[in-house]
Design a protein around this motif. Structure first.
Motif, PDB file in Angstrom:
ATOM      1  N   THR A   1       0.856  -1.184   0.000  1.00 13.17           N
ATOM      2  CA  THR A   1       0.000   0.000   0.000  1.00 13.17           C
ATOM      3  C   THR A   1       0.890   1.231   0.000  1.00 13.17           C
ATOM      4  O   THR A   1       2.104   1.133   0.237  1.00 13.17           O
ATOM      5  CB  THR A   1      -0.905   0.042   1.240  1.00 13.17           C
ATOM      6  OG1 THR A   1      -0.068   0.173   2.421  1.00 13.17           O
ATOM      7  CG2 THR A   1      -1.757  -1.215   1.356  1.00 13.17           C
TER       8      THR A   1
ATOM      9  N   GLU B   1       0.848   3.485   2.192  1.00  7.80           N
ATOM     10  CA  GLU B   1       1.315   3.633   3.574  1.00  7.80           C
ATOM     11  C   GLU B   1       2.492   2.717   3.870  1.00  7.80           C
ATOM     12  O   GLU B   1       3.437   3.114   4.580  1.00  7.80           O
ATOM     13  CB  GLU B   1       0.168   3.353   4.565  1.00  7.80           C
ATOM     14  CG  GLU B   1      -0.884   4.443   4.645  1.00  7.80           C
ATOM     15  CD  GLU B   1      -1.953   4.317   3.571  1.00  7.80           C
ATOM     16  OE1 GLU B   1      -1.790   3.487   2.656  1.00  7.80           O
ATOM     17  OE2 GLU B   1      -2.959   5.055   3.652  1.00  7.80           O
ATOM     18  N   SER B   2       2.464   1.486   3.342  1.00  7.70           N
ATOM     19  CA  SER B   2       3.580   0.568   3.606  1.00  7.70           C
ATOM     20  C   SER B   2       4.867   1.074   2.978  1.00  7.70           C
ATOM     21  O   SER B   2       5.965   0.746   3.433  1.00  7.70           O
ATOM     22  CB  SER B   2       3.252  -0.833   3.093  1.00  7.70           C
ATOM     23  OG  SER B   2       3.251  -0.893   1.677  1.00  7.70           O
TER      24      SER B   2
ATOM     25  N   VAL C   1       5.247   5.200   5.037  1.00  7.65           N
ATOM     26  CA  VAL C   1       5.110   5.404   6.481  1.00  7.65           C
ATOM     27  C   VAL C   1       6.081   4.504   7.226  1.00  7.65           C
ATOM     28  O   VAL C   1       6.097   3.284   7.032  1.00  7.65           O
ATOM     29  CB  VAL C   1       3.669   5.112   6.952  1.00  7.65           C
ATOM     30  CG1 VAL C   1       3.576   5.216   8.474  1.00  7.65           C
ATOM     31  CG2 VAL C   1       2.697   6.087   6.295  1.00  7.65           C
TER      32      VAL C   1
ATOM     33  N   ASP D   1       5.170   9.697   8.999  1.00  2.00           N
ATOM     34  CA  ASP D   1       3.928   9.378   8.308  1.00  2.00           C
ATOM     35  C   ASP D   1       3.438  10.565   7.478  1.00  2.00           C
ATOM     36  O   ASP D   1       2.248  10.753   7.268  1.00  2.00           O
ATOM     37  CB  ASP D   1       2.848   8.968   9.304  1.00  2.00           C
ATOM     38  CG  ASP D   1       2.560  10.059  10.341  1.00  2.00           C
ATOM     39  OD1 ASP D   1       3.251  11.098  10.322  1.00  2.00           O
ATOM     40  OD2 ASP D   1       1.632   9.869  11.168  1.00  2.00           O
TER      41      ASP D   1
ATOM     42  N   VAL E   1       0.542  11.211   4.827  1.00  3.59           N
ATOM     43  CA  VAL E   1       0.551  10.268   3.711  1.00  3.59           C
ATOM     44  C   VAL E   1      -0.863   9.768   3.438  1.00  3.59           C
ATOM     45  O   VAL E   1      -1.228   9.495   2.291  1.00  3.59           O
ATOM     46  CB  VAL E   1       1.501   9.085   4.013  1.00  3.59           C
ATOM     47  CG1 VAL E   1       1.357   7.982   2.968  1.00  3.59           C
ATOM     48  CG2 VAL E   1       2.949   9.572   4.083  1.00  3.59           C
ATOM     49  N   SER E   2      -1.688   9.688   4.475  1.00 10.78           N
ATOM     50  CA  SER E   2      -3.066   9.206   4.321  1.00 10.78           C
ATOM     51  C   SER E   2      -3.865  10.059   3.325  1.00 10.78           C
ATOM     52  O   SER E   2      -4.802   9.571   2.697  1.00 10.78           O
ATOM     53  CB  SER E   2      -3.780   9.187   5.674  1.00 10.78           C
ATOM     54  OG  SER E   2      -3.775  10.487   6.254  1.00 10.78           O
TER      55      SER E   2
ATOM     56  N   ALA F   1      -3.633   8.634  -0.203  1.00 11.27           N
ATOM     57  CA  ALA F   1      -4.240   7.330  -0.469  1.00 11.27           C
ATOM     58  C   ALA F   1      -5.345   7.473  -1.513  1.00 11.27           C
ATOM     59  O   ALA F   1      -6.114   8.441  -1.496  1.00 11.27           O
ATOM     60  CB  ALA F   1      -4.805   6.746   0.822  1.00 11.27           C
TER      61      ALA F   1
ATOM     62  N   GLY G   1      -2.231   1.521  -4.249  1.00 11.09           N
ATOM     63  CA  GLY G   1      -0.953   1.416  -3.551  1.00 11.09           C
ATOM     64  C   GLY G   1       0.008   0.436  -4.189  1.00 11.09           C
ATOM     65  O   GLY G   1       1.137   0.284  -3.716  1.00 11.09           O
TER      66      GLY G   1
END
Length: 577
Positions: A335, A337-338, A341, A346, A358-359, A362, A454
């Motif tokens: 993703t 995030e992976s 983050v 983050d 970072v969210s 997405a 992602g």
């Protein structure tokens, strides 16, 4: 091996010029050429301004003195390529052999021409009595074999290579690491560890150079893997093979390594470079419990899998298959995030340094832009990317770019980032190293496209941008195939041949199965080009047909923006040297 011109008449005929019948020592003493009656004579073409020469000269001095101590007939004559006598004298004062007088510029020039010297250092080995050229590859022979190569004939080198082959066929951990005088390696505390203690273990030979970023980054990861394998009880050891030229540098870097090493300066280090045909750094050669070589470089495996690589030990086919499956599963669960983050990191940053979670990215298509101000090709590509970014953003709000900088300092980062309308990782952010390894970034500028889910959709998004511009969005294989079909249809309307002001010959519309470099805009291209059948010359169809150019090449480069140590810039990319 490079061919060398043959000569005749003895070395005296070769070295004498006009009325000059002597050579000189660094003390100023004149030595009659006629005194060099037999044995081997090496003509050493070199100069103080040449870094490779300065690195090779100490090796030649060492070989010269060793051969003298063994009573071997060997003389060296320095043929200088220096621009002034002061530089010549400063360089020659370190040399224990003879030289053609610097004042004899015609004599030196004549030798350059006679032996077709195209680059330095260059070492021509002659039979003093006959003047026969034994080899023009003296630098290679001395570098690889030292005095063992004497008398430096191709026959002697063939003999040494046969001995190497026999040694590999009968290789043991003792033959790899030891010498007749030394049967131990050392710890960073100075303890001598018998090589016999390594029998029955897997041993990684790690070639190291202090101060070289890629090696230091790699050894930090290897150190963690080493500790993990020790923790789970694997019979694994690492032995550093230092390529440092001085002991202080070696000691500083070795002090942080948890493993063993061949003593710094031991000739075995240089011999292992030749023995394992070292061509890249970092390199770790894996030796099995029986002393035989199992893998010529497991550094690639560690680079690809990072800390997870320990699970692939001892890196046989079965374990590598397990690693590959794990990597596949990791990619499937990837993703945004992976990727972006890590712990408290983050966020990315905007122009004013404001943190953007970072969210918030997405669900968007995100380009990771690996670049730096010091990189000329990066600066040249930036206007194209800004134009593409703005055009995509006009129609697609679910798109963003994140700058991943390789700049040397904050001023350079801030200055370069100021011309970008997108986001960035902070300078020096630890996520950069992870992302560079994850996507195997070997050169910049590079663009990696991450899809809305992602997942990675394209690890080389720069190429389709160079060809298709904003139309390449969202950079998926399906979209690129659509564009290819469109181009195929357009190609039917293009002229089969044309003349262009950038080239004297007629250019022919050509289907290109592999990427090529456009000689008009210096960007990469695919699919079609207008190519010269007589020369290695290509133009994008857009460049050949005088359509909108894909960006402007910057003129010049400030000294402050020079590539840092360990990088070289060629064409439209800067890579680690």
């Amino acid at each position: 091996m490079a061919a060398a011109p043959t000569t005749g008449g003895g070395v005296g005929t070769i070295l004498a010029a006009g009325e000059r019948d002597y050579l000189v020592r660094n003390s100023g003493e004149q030595v009659k050429i006629s005194s060099i009656e037999g044995g081997i004579v090496a003509l050493y073409f070199s100069a103080s301004w040449c870094p490779p020469c300065r690195r090779f000269t100490p090796k030649l001095i060492e070989a010269y003195k060793e051969l003298a101590s063994h009573g071997k007939s060997f003389e060296v004559v320095f043929v200088s390529g220096d621009q002034d006598e002061e530089a010549f004298n400063a360089y020659f004062t370190k040399m224990p052999w003879l030289a053609v007088p610097f004042s004899d510029s015609e004599g030196r020039k004549g030798l350059d021409g006679r032996f077709e010297v195209r680059g330095i250092p260059h070492l021509v080995i002659l039979d003093a009595k006959t003047g026969e050229v034994l080899t023009g590859d003296g630098v290679e022979f001395v570098s690889e074999y030292g005095i063992e190569a004497y008398p430096f004939t191709p026959e002697r080198i063939s003999e040494l290579k046969e001995q190497e082959k026999a040694a590999k066929d009968n290789q043991t951990i003792h033959s790899v690491l030891g010498t007749p005088e030394r049967n131990y390696v050392i710890s960073n505390k100075g303890d001598k560890v018998p090589i016999s203690d390594l029998e029955g273990k897997y041993v990684g030979l790690c070639f190291v150079v202090s101060g070289y970023g890629p090696v230091e980054e790699f050894t930090a990861v290897l150190s963690k893997i080493y500790g993990k394998l020790k923790e789970v009880g694997e019979k694994f050891e690492v032995v550093a093979v230092s390529l440092d030229s001085d002991e202080a540098s070696f000691n500083e870097s070795f002090s942080s390594m948890p493993w063993l090493a061949i003593p710094q300066g031991d000739k075995k280090c240089q011999k292992l470079v030749s023995y394992f045909e070292l061509s890249d750094l970092p390199t770790v050669v894996l030796i099995g419990p029986d002393g035989k070589t199992l893998n010529n470089n497991i550094a690639d495996i560690i680079d690809e899998h990072g800390m997870d690589a320990w699970e692939g030990f001892p890196f046989n086919a079965e374990k590598l298959a397990i690693l590959a499956e794990k990597a596949k599963a990791k990619a499937a669960s990837q993703t945004l995030e992976s990727l972006l983050v890590t712990g408290d990191l983050d966020f990315v940053i905007g122009k004013d340094g404001a943190k953007v979670p970072v969210s918030e990215l997405a669900g968007k298509t995100v380009l990771l832009y690996f670049s730096a101000k010091w990189c000329g090709p990066c600066r040249a590509f930036l206007p194209t990317l800004v134009d593409v970014y703005n055009k995509i953003k006009e129609k697609n709000s679910d798109f963003e770019i994140v700058f991943v900088s390789s700049d040397k300092d904050k001023d350079s980062f801030d200055d370069f980032f100021s011309g970008m309308p997108w986001l960035a990782l902070p300078l020096g952010d630890e996520r950069k190293a992870y992302l560079s390894k994850m996507f195997k970034i070997r050169g910049i500028p590079s663009l990696v496209a991450i899809g809305p889910d992602g997942k990675t959709v394209n690890t080389d998004a720069k190429a389709p941008i160079a060809v298709h511009g904003a139309e390449a969005f969202p950079f998926t294989e399906e979209r690129l195939q659509e564009l290819e079909k469109k181009i195929e249809e357009m190609a039917k309307t293009w002229p089969e041949k044309l003349k262009h002001e950038l080239h004297e010959h007629e250019l022919v519309l050509t289907r290109r199965p592999r990427p090529y470099g456009c000689d008009g805009c210096d960007e990469m291209g695919t699919s079609w080009s207008y190519a010269c059948a007589e020369c290695d010359f290509d133009l994008h169809t857009s460049c050949a047909l005088d359509e909108e150019k894909k960006g402007e090449e910057e003129k010049g480069q400030d000294a402050a923006d020079a590539a840092p140590a360990g990088y070289v810039c060629e064409g439209d990319v800067c890579r680690k040297a």
